[in-house]
Design a protein around this motif. Structure first.
Motif, PDB file in Angstrom:
ATOM      1  N   LYS A  53      -5.054 -12.787  -1.798  1.00 45.21           N
ATOM      2  CA  LYS A  53      -5.012 -11.710  -0.823  1.00 45.21           C
ATOM      3  C   LYS A  53      -4.565 -10.400  -1.464  1.00 45.21           C
ATOM      4  O   LYS A  53      -5.137  -9.342  -1.198  1.00 45.21           O
ATOM      5  CB  LYS A  53      -4.083 -12.082   0.334  1.00 45.21           C
ATOM      6  CG  LYS A  53      -3.996 -11.028   1.409  1.00 45.21           C
ATOM      7  CD  LYS A  53      -3.055 -11.443   2.523  1.00 45.21           C
ATOM      8  CE  LYS A  53      -2.955 -10.320   3.535  1.00 45.21           C
ATOM      9  NZ  LYS A  53      -1.975 -10.601   4.567  1.00 45.21           N
ATOM     10  N   CYS A  54      -3.549 -10.451  -2.343  1.00 51.24           N
ATOM     11  CA  CYS A  54      -3.049  -9.224  -2.984  1.00 51.24           C
ATOM     12  C   CYS A  54      -4.109  -8.603  -3.882  1.00 51.24           C
ATOM     13  O   CYS A  54      -4.212  -7.378  -3.967  1.00 51.24           O
ATOM     14  CB  CYS A  54      -1.752  -9.479  -3.752  1.00 51.24           C
ATOM     15  SG  CYS A  54      -1.886 -10.662  -5.102  1.00 51.24           S
TER      16      CYS A  54
ATOM     17  N   GLU B 273      -6.568  -6.815  -1.474  1.00 48.49           N
ATOM     18  CA  GLU B 273      -5.985  -5.605  -0.890  1.00 48.49           C
ATOM     19  C   GLU B 273      -5.901  -4.485  -1.923  1.00 48.49           C
ATOM     20  O   GLU B 273      -6.202  -3.326  -1.621  1.00 48.49           O
ATOM     21  CB  GLU B 273      -4.592  -5.912  -0.334  1.00 48.49           C
ATOM     22  CG  GLU B 273      -4.619  -6.806   0.871  1.00 48.49           C
ATOM     23  CD  GLU B 273      -3.246  -7.286   1.296  1.00 48.49           C
ATOM     24  OE1 GLU B 273      -3.132  -7.741   2.443  1.00 48.49           O
ATOM     25  OE2 GLU B 273      -2.280  -7.217   0.499  1.00 48.49           O
TER      26      GLU B 273
ATOM     27  N   GLU C 281      -9.445  -3.208  -2.600  1.00 50.52           N
ATOM     28  CA  GLU C 281      -9.897  -2.406  -1.446  1.00 50.52           C
ATOM     29  C   GLU C 281      -9.285  -1.004  -1.505  1.00 50.52           C
ATOM     30  O   GLU C 281      -9.964  -0.020  -1.215  1.00 50.52           O
ATOM     31  CB  GLU C 281      -9.522  -3.088  -0.135  1.00 50.52           C
ATOM     32  CG  GLU C 281     -10.397  -4.268   0.202  1.00 50.52           C
ATOM     33  CD  GLU C 281      -9.940  -5.006   1.452  1.00 50.52           C
ATOM     34  OE1 GLU C 281      -9.003  -4.547   2.136  1.00 50.52           O
ATOM     35  OE2 GLU C 281     -10.525  -6.061   1.746  1.00 50.52           O
ATOM     36  N   TYR C 282      -8.026  -0.913  -1.859  1.00 49.57           N
ATOM     37  CA  TYR C 282      -7.359   0.390  -1.985  1.00 49.57           C
ATOM     38  C   TYR C 282      -8.019   1.224  -3.085  1.00 49.57           C
ATOM     39  O   TYR C 282      -8.364   2.389  -2.873  1.00 49.57           O
ATOM     40  CB  TYR C 282      -5.872   0.195  -2.289  1.00 49.57           C
ATOM     41  CG  TYR C 282      -5.156   1.477  -2.616  1.00 49.57           C
ATOM     42  CD1 TYR C 282      -4.758   2.350  -1.606  1.00 49.57           C
ATOM     43  CD2 TYR C 282      -4.887   1.826  -3.931  1.00 49.57           C
ATOM     44  CE1 TYR C 282      -4.109   3.539  -1.901  1.00 49.57           C
ATOM     45  CE2 TYR C 282      -4.231   3.009  -4.237  1.00 49.57           C
ATOM     46  CZ  TYR C 282      -3.843   3.858  -3.218  1.00 49.57           C
ATOM     47  OH  TYR C 282      -3.203   5.035  -3.522  1.00 49.57           O
TER      48      TYR C 282
ATOM     49  N   GLU D 195       0.827  -1.211   0.000  1.00 46.90           N
ATOM     50  CA  GLU D 195       0.000   0.000   0.000  1.00 46.90           C
ATOM     51  C   GLU D 195       0.864   1.265   0.000  1.00 46.90           C
ATOM     52  O   GLU D 195       1.770   1.400   0.809  1.00 46.90           O
ATOM     53  CB  GLU D 195      -0.940   0.019   1.200  1.00 46.90           C
ATOM     54  CG  GLU D 195      -1.919   1.173   1.100  1.00 46.90           C
ATOM     55  CD  GLU D 195      -3.152   0.968   1.943  1.00 46.90           C
ATOM     56  OE1 GLU D 195      -3.840   1.962   2.189  1.00 46.90           O
ATOM     57  OE2 GLU D 195      -3.425  -0.165   2.349  1.00 46.90           O
TER      58      GLU D 195
END
Length: 104
Positions: A64-65, A68, A71-72, A40
């Motif tokens: 997972k990446c 993430e 989500e960002y 991030e």
């Protein structure tokens, strides 16, 4: 630049740094590479706060990446109108599932 397509090898952490140089960007199309990973960034590019209206993300595997990174993007894009996420199914690659979301 109003539209940017990213394909091939890259990692998610490069994208925000690249977007800093594209303040007028409206459409972002990303094709994920198998070896991608997420770190991030400390700041949010201007285009995400003011102009980016469409994000297309293909070859999502649900790692997972991926989550993430999405989500960002979804948490920081302020004028988003459309998101298209194409998820790969490792068993049936020729028939991917597609999720299209219109933001109102």
């Amino acid at each position: 630049m109003k539209q940017l397509e990213l394909k091939g090898f890259w990692y998610y952490g490069h994208i925000p740094r690249l977007l800093v140089s594209c303040p007028e960007l409206k459409h972002l199309c990303i094709e994920k590479h198998e070896d991608s990973y997420w770190i991030e960034p400390k700041s949010v590019p201007t285009c995400m706060l003011t102009n980016l209206t469409t994000v297309e993300f293909s070859k999502c595997t649900g790692q997972k990446c991926d989550k993430e990174f999405l989500e960002y993007i979804l948490g920081n894009v302020k004028v988003l109108k459309k998101v298209i996420i194409t998820c790969e199914n490792s068993r049936v690659e020729e028939d991917p599932s597609v999720a299209v979301c219109e933001v109102t």
